[in-house]
Design a protein around this motif. Structure first.
Motif, PDB file in Angstrom:
ATOM      1  N   LEU A 109      19.302  14.345  -1.786  1.00 24.90           N
ATOM      2  CA  LEU A 109      17.927  14.679  -2.193  1.00 24.90           C
ATOM      3  C   LEU A 109      16.905  14.241  -1.151  1.00 24.90           C
ATOM      4  CD1 LEU A 109      18.064  13.772  -5.978  1.00 24.90           C
ATOM      5  CD2 LEU A 109      18.021  16.050  -4.953  1.00 24.90           C
ATOM      6  N   GLU A 110      17.139  13.076  -0.578  1.00 27.49           N
ATOM      7  CA  GLU A 110      16.208  12.577   0.429  1.00 27.49           C
ATOM      8  C   GLU A 110      16.122  13.555   1.603  1.00 27.49           C
ATOM      9  OE1 GLU A 110      17.971   8.812  -1.470  1.00 27.49           O
ATOM     10  OE2 GLU A 110      18.585  10.857  -1.070  1.00 27.49           O
TER      11      GLU A 110
ATOM     12  N   TYR B 139       5.423   9.289  -9.651  1.00 25.94           N
ATOM     13  CA  TYR B 139       4.741  10.515  -9.238  1.00 25.94           C
ATOM     14  C   TYR B 139       4.929  11.625 -10.270  1.00 25.94           C
ATOM     15  CZ  TYR B 139       5.020   8.192  -4.700  1.00 25.94           C
ATOM     16  OH  TYR B 139       4.935   7.289  -3.682  1.00 25.94           O
ATOM     17  N   ARG B 140       4.123  12.657 -10.119  1.00 29.06           N
ATOM     18  CA  ARG B 140       4.304  13.885 -10.893  1.00 29.06           C
ATOM     19  C   ARG B 140       5.109  14.851 -10.028  1.00 29.06           C
ATOM     20  NH1 ARG B 140       0.315  18.061 -13.793  1.00 29.06           N
ATOM     21  NH2 ARG B 140       1.612  19.884 -13.453  1.00 29.06           N
TER      22      ARG B 140
ATOM     23  N   GLN C 275      13.140  16.079   1.405  1.00 31.16           N
ATOM     24  CA  GLN C 275      12.286  15.149   2.154  1.00 31.16           C
ATOM     25  C   GLN C 275      11.643  14.112   1.229  1.00 31.16           C
ATOM     26  OE1 GLN C 275      11.845  15.287   5.785  1.00 31.16           O
ATOM     27  NE2 GLN C 275      13.744  16.344   5.318  1.00 31.16           N
ATOM     28  N   LEU C 276      12.475  13.462   0.412  1.00 29.85           N
ATOM     29  CA  LEU C 276      12.002  12.442  -0.526  1.00 29.85           C
ATOM     30  C   LEU C 276      12.328  11.058   0.003  1.00 29.85           C
ATOM     31  CD1 LEU C 276      13.351  13.990  -3.867  1.00 29.85           C
ATOM     32  CD2 LEU C 276      11.029  14.148  -2.973  1.00 29.85           C
ATOM     33  N   THR C 277      11.578  10.078  -0.438  1.00 29.02           N
ATOM     34  CA  THR C 277      11.945   8.693  -0.163  1.00 29.02           C
ATOM     35  C   THR C 277      13.063   8.309  -1.127  1.00 29.02           C
ATOM     36  OG1 THR C 277      10.397   7.755  -1.767  1.00 29.02           O
ATOM     37  CG2 THR C 277       9.546   8.147   0.465  1.00 29.02           C
ATOM     38  N   GLU C 278      13.709   7.175  -0.894  1.00 33.36           N
ATOM     39  CA  GLU C 278      14.758   6.705  -1.810  1.00 33.36           C
ATOM     40  C   GLU C 278      14.192   6.496  -3.210  1.00 33.36           C
ATOM     41  OE1 GLU C 278      17.445   3.538  -0.642  1.00 33.36           O
ATOM     42  OE2 GLU C 278      17.048   4.029   1.458  1.00 33.36           O
ATOM     43  N   ILE C 279      12.982   5.957  -3.292  1.00 31.39           N
ATOM     44  CA  ILE C 279      12.345   5.702  -4.587  1.00 31.39           C
ATOM     45  C   ILE C 279      12.091   7.015  -5.315  1.00 31.39           C
ATOM     46  CG2 ILE C 279      10.204   4.900  -5.680  1.00 31.39           C
ATOM     47  CD1 ILE C 279      10.124   2.694  -3.520  1.00 31.39           C
ATOM     48  N   GLU C 280      11.582   8.023  -4.607  1.00 29.54           N
ATOM     49  CA  GLU C 280      11.332   9.326  -5.224  1.00 29.54           C
ATOM     50  C   GLU C 280      12.637   9.977  -5.676  1.00 29.54           C
ATOM     51  OE1 GLU C 280       7.388  10.912  -2.854  1.00 29.54           O
ATOM     52  OE2 GLU C 280       9.313  10.881  -1.795  1.00 29.54           O
ATOM     53  N   ALA C 281      13.672   9.875  -4.852  1.00 24.69           N
ATOM     54  CA  ALA C 281      14.965  10.470  -5.203  1.00 24.69           C
ATOM     55  C   ALA C 281      15.525   9.831  -6.468  1.00 24.69           C
ATOM     56  CB  ALA C 281      15.951  10.317  -4.045  1.00 24.69           C
ATOM     57  N   GLU C 282      15.448   8.526  -6.580  1.00 23.39           N
ATOM     58  CA  GLU C 282      15.933   7.844  -7.785  1.00 23.39           C
ATOM     59  C   GLU C 282      15.089   8.215  -8.999  1.00 23.39           C
ATOM     60  OE1 GLU C 282      18.743   6.114  -8.327  1.00 23.39           O
ATOM     61  OE2 GLU C 282      19.213   6.697  -6.267  1.00 23.39           O
ATOM     62  N   ASP C 283      13.810   8.441  -8.783  1.00 26.11           N
ATOM     63  CA  ASP C 283      12.884   8.804  -9.851  1.00 26.11           C
ATOM     64  C   ASP C 283      13.196  10.198 -10.407  1.00 26.11           C
ATOM     65  OD1 ASP C 283      10.683   8.130 -11.451  1.00 26.11           O
ATOM     66  OD2 ASP C 283       9.230   8.979 -10.051  1.00 26.11           O
ATOM     67  N   ILE C 284      13.611  11.111  -9.552  1.00 29.36           N
ATOM     68  CA  ILE C 284      13.803  12.503  -9.937  1.00 29.36           C
ATOM     69  C   ILE C 284      15.221  12.794 -10.450  1.00 29.36           C
ATOM     70  CG2 ILE C 284      14.518  13.407  -7.684  1.00 29.36           C
ATOM     71  CD1 ILE C 284      12.623  15.703  -8.052  1.00 29.36           C
ATOM     72  N   LYS C 285      16.190  11.946 -10.116  1.00 32.82           N
ATOM     73  CA  LYS C 285      17.593  12.206 -10.470  1.00 32.82           C
ATOM     74  C   LYS C 285      17.839  12.439 -11.963  1.00 32.82           C
ATOM     75  CE  LYS C 285      20.035  10.229  -6.574  1.00 32.82           C
ATOM     76  NZ  LYS C 285      20.983   9.207  -6.106  1.00 32.82           N
ATOM     77  N   PRO C 286      17.310  11.612 -12.877  1.00 33.30           N
ATOM     78  CA  PRO C 286      17.579  11.858 -14.304  1.00 33.30           C
ATOM     79  C   PRO C 286      17.079  13.228 -14.770  1.00 33.30           C
ATOM     80  CG  PRO C 286      16.585   9.695 -14.003  1.00 33.30           C
ATOM     81  CD  PRO C 286      16.537  10.392 -12.688  1.00 33.30           C
ATOM     82  N   PHE C 287      15.959  13.657 -14.249  1.00 39.76           N
ATOM     83  CA  PHE C 287      15.414  14.957 -14.620  1.00 39.76           C
ATOM     84  C   PHE C 287      16.276  16.091 -14.052  1.00 39.76           C
ATOM     85  CE2 PHE C 287      11.877  12.012 -14.839  1.00 39.76           C
ATOM     86  CZ  PHE C 287      11.350  12.309 -16.085  1.00 39.76           C
ATOM     87  N   LEU C 288      16.723  15.952 -12.805  1.00 40.19           N
ATOM     88  CA  LEU C 288      17.569  16.984 -12.211  1.00 40.19           C
ATOM     89  C   LEU C 288      18.917  17.087 -12.926  1.00 40.19           C
ATOM     90  CD1 LEU C 288      16.888  16.599  -8.387  1.00 40.19           C
ATOM     91  CD2 LEU C 288      16.326  18.539  -9.850  1.00 40.19           C
ATOM     92  N   ARG C 289      19.471  15.942 -13.326  1.00 41.91           N
ATOM     93  CA  ARG C 289      20.736  15.981 -14.076  1.00 41.91           C
ATOM     94  C   ARG C 289      20.585  16.822 -15.326  1.00 41.91           C
ATOM     95  NH1 ARG C 289      20.614  10.130 -13.289  1.00 41.91           N
ATOM     96  NH2 ARG C 289      21.793   9.678 -11.410  1.00 41.91           N
TER      97      ARG C 289
END
Length: 88
Positions: free
Chosen positions: A65-66, A25-26, A70-84
């Motif tokens: 994050l979920e 996702y974006r 209100q993210l799915t597990e997949i979205e949370a894993e997707d966004i973690k590197p950027f948030l770090r």
């Protein structure tokens, strides 16, 4: 009858708008620094209309994050590197 505000002031706060494409996702985030808090930042998900107060260590908390954004597990894993990167 006027409103009775406890506080009403204009402040300037450092903020950073970040848009990126994850694996699926974006994401469009606005990260606002909170000077008075101990390292907390306000992270606003502009696409999902959600926000949370968080620190870098919150990124690793299971389910944070979920729940907060209100993210799915997949979205949370997707966004973690950027948030770090953004929060470090």
């Amino acid at each position: 009858m006027g409103k009775s505000f406890l506080e009403d002031k204009h402040i300037q706060i450092p903020a950073r708008k970040v848009s990126f494409k994850g694996k699926y996702y974006r994401y469009d985030l606005l990260v606002v620094e909170e000077k008075e808090e101990d390292g907390n930042r306000i992270v606003l998900d502009l696409n999902g209309n959600r926000f949370t107060h968080m620190k870098l260590e919150d990124v690793e908390k299971e389910g944070f994050l979920e729940h907060a954004l209100q993210l799915t597990e997949i979205e949370a894993e997707d966004i973690k590197p950027f948030l770090r990167e953004i929060l470090s």
